[in-house]
Enzyme design. Structure first.
Site, PDB file in Angstrom:
ATOM      1  N   HIS A  77       0.836  -1.212   0.000  1.00 20.45           N
ATOM      2  CA  HIS A  77       0.000   0.000   0.000  1.00 20.45           C
ATOM      3  C   HIS A  77       0.873   1.266   0.000  1.00 20.45           C
ATOM      4  CE1 HIS A  77      -3.674   2.337   1.014  1.00 20.45           C
ATOM      5  NE2 HIS A  77      -2.793   3.124   1.625  1.00 20.45           N
ATOM      6  N   GLU A  78       1.825   1.306   0.913  1.00 24.47           N
ATOM      7  CA  GLU A  78       2.675   2.496   1.008  1.00 24.47           C
ATOM      8  C   GLU A  78       3.609   2.614  -0.192  1.00 24.47           C
ATOM      9  OE1 GLU A  78       1.880   4.637   3.059  1.00 24.47           O
ATOM     10  OE2 GLU A  78       0.592   3.400   4.323  1.00 24.47           O
ATOM     11  N   HIS A 128       1.898   4.569  -2.905  1.00 27.00           N
ATOM     12  CA  HIS A 128       2.017   6.017  -2.694  1.00 27.00           C
ATOM     13  C   HIS A 128       3.437   6.497  -3.051  1.00 27.00           C
ATOM     14  CE1 HIS A 128      -1.879   6.389  -0.863  1.00 27.00           C
ATOM     15  NE2 HIS A 128      -1.585   5.671   0.201  1.00 27.00           N
TER      16      HIS A 128
END
Length: 454
Positions: A18-19, A22
């Site tokens: 997920h990170e 980003h």
């Protein structure tokens, strides 16, 4: 220990992906990323490549993560680096950076489902056990032992059924969508089929749990009514039953399959609340025997049922479900979409009160399922990871302040009106979002505890 390791690995992987979504898009958009962190709290490990402005950190509490970017709203930014700050980027770049986290989770789900499709997974064949008495399946004319060749929901075209798990997934989707299902069944694989209809649209579905399949009447694949392992000191041993015994009749009534035998044992509670003695006709190595079996009572979720202390029913016939390169990838995409849509619909129904909040699960349930799936095998664990990854992606896209979806709503407002959300409203919305999120987490944790102690 298996549960803990499986849970930590699952959580760490999903957060890292997920990170990374980003982080990767932020770098691609020319934003300076100061820190990429998996976990919160005290750093356990940190490293930084020469010439790279980003510090990569692994922290003590693996319950989340973050990507810290250069941003004038958080700290003063040197004029020479202002063009590298997140808040100075065009709206489309900021939206892309925020959306990249949840999309990375959905992409991970596609990869995991595709890997499982390529590796192949052993699943029970789509042969039905005897239907539950009074259920939709029994009323539709199912008897047990039928091979399910194809199904179709609503007006969809019929498609082949790969396994019993595939059939359960289709039943779940149709029931939650309120659509009837057509089944093409045969007495055995390859034999001529007949079509029947399960009127699933008539069900009131608040939870996709075991009770749903009880009402549908399709609960398990077909197994032979053969005794498996007999536990020492149990009712089965006391009655003289042995592993391999083939049960022909109970109280004079023929036993169709393992499911029917299990139901007969469970329902052996007499009118006075005691377990009634059953007379079993058994075949042991070709020899006919008559045995008196008295199940012992056990309370499960407030209901008294009979148990005999033995594994009842043979293992179901299995099939390897494996797909080619293109089909496996396409089915990975399709399954990710289906699970995402189903998750979103379930959340929507919970909001308007059509589905129970009991469908929410928290970290304890996730940890429990992580351990169980890992103990079954690699493919089961990968499917579990894919399911959780989809849930994480969809949850983060919800338009709740503090979540990625909430930030996307801010950018939508900015795109429509030409001005950003004011600081006053931003603070109010963030507080409201935190309150809603805490309430949801409390409900999920309550459900976890109820399931574990229930």
């Amino acid at each position: 220990m298996m549960t803990l390791i499986a849970f930590v690995v699952a959580l760490g992987l999903l957060i890292a992906v997920h990170e990374y979504g980003h982080y990767r898009v932020a770098v691609a958009c020319g934003v300076k990323v100061l820190r990429y962190s998996v976990g919160f709290g005290k750093p356990l490990v940190r490293w930084q490549r020469p010439g790279n402005p980003t510090e990569f950190v692994l922290c003590m509490l693996p319950l989340g993560g973050y990507v810290r970017m250069l941003d004038e709203r958080e700290a003063p930014v040197d004029a020479a680096e202002r063009h590298l700050a997140f808040n100075t980027q065009p709206l489309r770049s900021r939206a892309a950076i925020v959306a990249a986290g949840p999309l990375a989770n959905l992409l991970l789900a596609v990869v995991l489902y595709t890997a499982v499709n390529w590796m192949g997974v052993e699943e029970p064949k789509p042969v039905l056990a005897g239907p539950v008495a009074g259920s939709l399946a029994e009323k539709a004319g199912l008897l047990g032992g039928e091979w399910v060749a194809e199904t179709a929901s609503g007006d969809d075209e019929a498609s082949p059924v790969g396994s019993f798990e595939d059939l359960r997934w289709r039943l779940t989707q149709s029931a939650l969508s309120g659509m009837d299902m057509r089944l093409w069944v045969a007495r055995e694989e390859g034999a001529p089929t007949r079509m029947l209809i399960l009127p699933l649209s008539g069900l009131t579905v608040r939870e996709a749990d075991a009770s749903l399949f009880q009402r549908i009447g399709i609960t398990a694949p077909w197994t032979a009514p053969v005794m498996g392992e007999v536990m020492p000191g149990g009712a089965a041993e006391a009655a003289g039953l042995k592993a391999g015994d083939h049960v022909l009749r109970v109280n004079g009534r023929p036993v169709a399959d393992g499911q029917s035998l299990r139901m007969s044992i469970r329902q052996s509670v007499g009118a006075q609340g005691n377990a009634s003695t059953q007379q079993w006709d058994v075949s042991r190595a070709g020899q006919a025997l008559k045995l008196n079996v008295q199940p012992r009572l056990e309370q499960v979720e407030g209901v008294w049922i009979g148990r005999i202390g033995a594994y009842v029913g043979s293992a179901p016939a299995m099939t390897t479900v494996r797909h080619g390169v293109v089909d496996g990838l396409w089915l990975g995409v399709v399954r990710t979409w289906e699970v995402s849509w189903l998750t979103l619909k379930m959340m929507g129904r919970m909001v308007i009160g059509e589905a129970s909040l009991k469908n929410l699960s928290g970290p304890l349930t996730i940890a429990d399922y992580a351990g169980k799936s890992a103990s079954i095998g690699l493919t089961s664990y990968l499917v579990f990871l894919a399911l959780i990854s989809v849930s994480l992606g969809v949850l983060n896209l919800l338009p709740l302040p503090v979540l990625d979806g909430g930030h996307l709503m801010y950018y939508l407002w900015e795109g429509v009106t030409g001005r950003s959300v004011s600081d006053v409203w931003l603070e109010r919305l963030q507080r409201g979002g935190v309150a809603v999120l805490l309430a949801l987490m409390s409900v999920a944790l309550f459900n976890d505890i109820t399931r574990l102690v229930g």
